[in-house]
Design a protein around this motif. Structure first.
Motif, mmCIF file in Angstrom:
data_model
loop_
_atom_site.group_PDB
_atom_site.id
_atom_site.type_symbol
_atom_site.label_atom_id
_atom_site.label_comp_id
_atom_site.label_asym_id
_atom_site.label_seq_id
_atom_site.Cartn_x
_atom_site.Cartn_y
_atom_site.Cartn_z
ATOM 1 N N ARG A 7 11.490 15.212 57.155
ATOM 2 C CA ARG A 7 11.742 15.549 56.272
ATOM 3 C C ARG A 7 10.852 16.158 55.712
ATOM 4 N N LYS A 8 9.611 17.089 56.456
ATOM 5 C CA LYS A 8 8.534 18.698 56.404
ATOM 6 C C LYS A 8 9.245 18.778 57.288
ATOM 7 N N HIS A 9 9.904 19.123 58.787
ATOM 8 C CA HIS A 9 10.745 19.799 59.360
ATOM 9 C C HIS A 9 12.143 20.670 58.608
ATOM 10 N N TYR A 10 12.313 20.131 57.950
ATOM 11 C CA TYR A 10 13.528 20.979 56.641
ATOM 12 C C TYR A 10 12.860 22.002 55.734
ATOM 13 N N GLU A 11 11.683 20.865 55.486
ATOM 14 C CA GLU A 11 11.127 21.323 53.903
ATOM 15 C C GLU A 11 10.752 23.156 54.419
ATOM 16 N N LYS A 12 9.470 23.182 55.692
ATOM 17 C CA LYS A 12 8.992 24.348 56.600
ATOM 18 C C LYS A 12 10.318 25.062 56.724
ATOM 19 N N MET A 13 12.268 25.366 56.656
ATOM 20 C CA MET A 13 12.916 25.525 57.452
ATOM 21 C C MET A 13 12.987 26.746 56.285
ATOM 22 N N SER A 14 13.168 27.912 56.274
ATOM 23 C CA SER A 14 14.006 29.140 54.969
ATOM 24 C C SER A 14 14.906 28.214 54.717
ATOM 25 N N ASP A 15 16.181 29.172 53.789
ATOM 26 C CA ASP A 15 16.940 28.900 53.007
ATOM 27 C C ASP A 15 17.715 28.951 53.991
ATOM 28 N N ASN A 16 17.890 29.959 54.312
ATOM 29 C CA ASN A 16 19.063 30.535 55.411
ATOM 30 C C ASN A 16 19.179 29.577 56.919
ATOM 31 N N GLU A 40 16.909 17.693 50.307
ATOM 32 C CA GLU A 40 16.740 19.303 50.263
ATOM 33 C C GLU A 40 17.117 20.158 49.661
ATOM 34 N N ILE A 41 18.585 19.408 49.688
ATOM 35 C CA ILE A 41 19.625 20.317 48.862
ATOM 36 C C ILE A 41 19.636 20.489 47.324
ATOM 37 N N LYS A 42 19.000 19.687 46.699
ATOM 38 C CA LYS A 42 18.824 19.180 45.441
ATOM 39 C C LYS A 42 17.949 20.173 44.615
ATOM 40 N N LYS A 43 17.155 20.080 45.849
ATOM 41 C CA LYS A 43 15.228 20.438 45.465
ATOM 42 C C LYS A 43 15.287 22.247 46.054
ATOM 43 N N ARG A 44 16.114 22.424 46.401
ATOM 44 C CA ARG A 44 16.340 24.260 46.395
ATOM 45 C C ARG A 44 17.566 25.019 45.798
ATOM 46 N N LYS A 45 18.748 23.853 45.025
ATOM 47 C CA LYS A 45 19.611 23.931 44.207
ATOM 48 C C LYS A 45 20.714 24.847 44.960
ATOM 49 N N LEU A 46 20.943 24.236 46.154
ATOM 50 C CA LEU A 46 21.427 24.882 47.016
ATOM 51 C C LEU A 46 23.173 24.157 46.406
ATOM 52 N N SER A 47 24.269 24.681 47.208
ATOM 53 C CA SER A 47 25.427 23.666 46.870
ATOM 54 C C SER A 47 25.752 22.559 47.154
ATOM 55 N N PRO A 48 26.233 21.589 46.190
ATOM 56 C CA PRO A 48 26.516 20.772 47.381
ATOM 57 C C PRO A 48 27.163 20.469 47.669
ATOM 58 N N ASP A 49 28.148 21.054 48.325
ATOM 59 C CA ASP A 49 29.544 22.438 49.304
ATOM 60 C C ASP A 49 28.976 21.747 51.552
ATOM 61 N N LEU A 50 27.299 21.644 50.655
ATOM 62 C CA LEU A 50 26.266 22.193 52.039
ATOM 63 C C LEU A 50 26.048 20.315 52.302
#
Length: 196
Positions: A7-16, A40-50
């Motif tokens: 979780r922490k590893h993903y959190e540190k990543m840039s969106d790209n 993490e997708i929801k928190k970043r407001k990224l597309s659910p398609d991911l």
């Protein structure tokens, strides 16, 4: 890694970087990681398609299902000549270039219309025939082999259905194709910027 570290590893990543990971490198994830990815997708407001890309990379496919995804690629304009009349397919172009004691070989996957694929294989044959022989011993060994491989690949360029090269490409990029299946511009970008 335990789930909290992931979780922490993903959190540190840039969106790209996070998007790239989900669309190209999510094969073999443990099922318990899925919930972390969803959050993490929801928190970043990224597309659910991911998240669909993650699922797509962790699924077994029948030949028919691969064909459906390959058809999305086949309907795109040719990345080389930009024509739309012919359905795309794939080839591998093999080249050898030699310099007395040194030989350099390359194989490149190309997705394009059959006419452009034939031209690319022909260029590979000519280039290898002219510049492949000049290194001892690899030039003499690789040159006839790579010429043969180009001729063999060229035979599959005009198939009416997806050839093996396109099916392999499709399966390798299934996460990206699933994510961007409604976005022809992104699908075109994927086939134009692919590196083996």
């Amino acid at each position: 890694m335990d789930l909290e570290d992931i979780r922490k590893h993903y959190e540190k990543m840039s969106d790209n970087r996070f998007i790239k990971l989900l669309t190209t490198n999510a094969h073999g994830l443990r099922p318990e990681v899925y919930e972390i990815i969803k959050k993490e997708i929801k928190k970043r407001k990224l597309s659910p398609d991911l998240f669909e890309a993650v699922l797509a990379q962790n699924k077994e496919y029948s030949l028919e299902e691969i064909e459906v995804y390959a058809e999305l690629i086949r309907k795109l304009p040719c990345p080389i000549c930009k024509r739309k009349e012919l359905k795309l397919n794939g080839t591998i172009c093999y080249t050898v270039t030699s310099f007395i004691l040194f030989s350099s070989s390359r194989k490149e996957v190309i997705i394009a219309c059959p006419d452009c694929l034939n031209k690319e294989n022909k260029k590979g044959i000519i280039s290898t025939a002219l510049f492949g022989w000049w290194a001892i011993p690899w030039g003499f060994l690789k040159t006839p082999l790579y010429i043969y491989r180009n001729f063999k690949a060229k035979k599959e360029n005009d198939l009416r259905n997806s050839n093996n090269t396109l099916k392999d490409f499709t399966l390798e990029h299934i996460g990206e194709i699933e994510t961007y299946k409604q976005d022809k511009k992104m699908l075109s970008y994927i086939i134009e910027n692919y590196e083996l």
